[in-house]
Design a protein around this motif. Structure first.
Motif, PDB file in Angstrom:
ATOM      1  N   CYS A 168      40.595  17.471   7.992  1.00 40.59           N
ATOM      2  CA  CYS A 168      39.809  16.424   8.668  1.00 40.59           C
ATOM      3  C   CYS A 168      40.259  15.022   8.257  1.00 40.59           C
ATOM      4  CB  CYS A 168      38.328  16.567   8.341  1.00 40.59           C
ATOM      5  SG  CYS A 168      37.565  18.023   9.033  1.00 40.59           S
ATOM      6  N   CYS A 171      43.251  14.197  10.090  1.00 49.38           N
ATOM      7  CA  CYS A 171      42.876  14.059  11.494  1.00 49.38           C
ATOM      8  C   CYS A 171      42.350  12.649  11.758  1.00 49.38           C
ATOM      9  CB  CYS A 171      41.782  15.092  11.770  1.00 49.38           C
ATOM     10  SG  CYS A 171      41.860  15.862  13.350  1.00 49.38           S
ATOM     11  N   LYS A 172      41.488  12.182  10.859  1.00 54.79           N
ATOM     12  CA  LYS A 172      40.906  10.839  11.009  1.00 54.79           C
ATOM     13  C   LYS A 172      41.987   9.777  10.865  1.00 54.79           C
ATOM     14  CE  LYS A 172      36.905  12.533  11.558  1.00 54.79           C
ATOM     15  NZ  LYS A 172      36.689  12.970  12.926  1.00 54.79           N
ATOM     16  N   CYS A 178      38.048  14.796  17.466  1.00 53.93           N
ATOM     17  CA  CYS A 178      37.615  15.997  16.738  1.00 53.93           C
ATOM     18  C   CYS A 178      37.275  17.112  17.727  1.00 53.93           C
ATOM     19  CB  CYS A 178      36.406  15.660  15.877  1.00 53.93           C
ATOM     20  SG  CYS A 178      35.737  17.113  15.046  1.00 53.93           S
TER      21      CYS A 178
END
Ligand code: SF4
Ligand code: SF4
Length: 262
Positions: A168, A171-172, A178
């Protein structure tokens, strides 16, 4: 004859060969490595001396036969540092999916025309189940960047970086939408360690955990979330019992949901 240069070996056990490609795909960096170190064993690339002494022995694949057990002990004795590369060597890989089913099950005869020639251990286990491992590189497969960075660190005498934050975070950083929030997809990113650059969410797909558990993953909450999102318990079990099925806490959570089998 010793050249005085560092010696590197790449060994293969039960696996698909994909992680060894992390070296072959490194291109010019591999040529540079071959100029600065002696590659003493790497059968896929043409060097074949499995008993050669090495400063770093990279090991791909899991242990599936009694012969594998003998071989990995010999590798351990021949190496200063033993580094596992990839999901199979580090956490069992796909071949560990047979663990718990048992050797005598009918699937052996279903799969093999002459099952009497199958001589495997009851379970396929990661390298650390048999010998001491100095560094584990996760991924299915590992990347060229991972193996080259580990090589440079070990040869320079510095501690290798081995990030274990969740996918995550990556990903951010990359600004991906998301998929868990926008598609209700069963993404394992919150409990899976980074290293792939959030590859799957970057293409709109859920992470399936191939880099294994992140640091302190709340796998129980992740499973509960999947349950509340409507995933069947056997499907939740499969999310955790996939390419890194021997890694904790994925193993325990997966088995717990497998036993509930709705
Ligand atoms: S897509 Fe998956 S990895 Fe990316 S932020 Fe969402 S849950 Fe995390
Ligand atoms: S996003 Fe997940 S499944 Fe996809 S490559 Fe990365 S760790 Fe593996």
């Amino acid at each position: 004859m010793s050249t005085g240069r560092p010696r590197i070996a790449v060994h293969k056990f039960a696996s698909c060969d994909g992680c060894q490609l992390a070296f072959l795909n490194a291109g010019e960096a591999l040529l540079t490595l071959a100029q600065r170190a002696d590659i003493v064993h790497f059968a896929e690339a043409g060097w074949n001396d499995p008993l050669a002494q090495a400063d770093i022995a990279f090991v791909e694949g899991s242990i599936s036969t009694a012969h594998d057990v003998e071989r990995i002990r010999a590798v351990r004795e021949s190496a200063k540092y033993l580094v596992t590369i990839g999901a199979c060597a580090t956490a069992g890989g796909l071949q560990a999916l047979r663990n718990g089913i048992g050797e005598s099950a009918s699937w052996v005869a279903d799969l093999y025309a002459s099952p009497q020639y199958i001589d495997s251990l009851p379970e396929s286990r990661p390298i650390s189940a048999h010998v001491k491992v100095d560094l584990e590189l996760w991924g299915c497969p590992v990347t060229s960047e991972q193996v080259l960075a580990a090589t440079a660190s070990l040869l320079n005498g510095t501690a290798p970086a081995n990030p274990d934050e969740p996918v995550c975070v990556e990903c951010k950083r990359r600004g991906h939408a998301c998929v868990l929030v926008t598609q209700n997809a069963p993404c394992m990113g919150p409990v899976t360690r980074t290293g792939c650059g959030a590859l799957c969410p970057g293409t709109g797909r859920a992470c399936y955990g191939c880099f294994g558990p992140a640091e302190l993953p709340n796998a129980a909450s992740m499973a509960k979330h999947f349950e509340q999102a409507g995933l069947a318990k056997r499907d939740i079990a499969r999310r955790f019992l996939f390419t890194t099925s021997t890694a904790q806490p994925f193993a325990d959570i997966g088995r717990r949901y497998e036993e509930q089998n709705d």
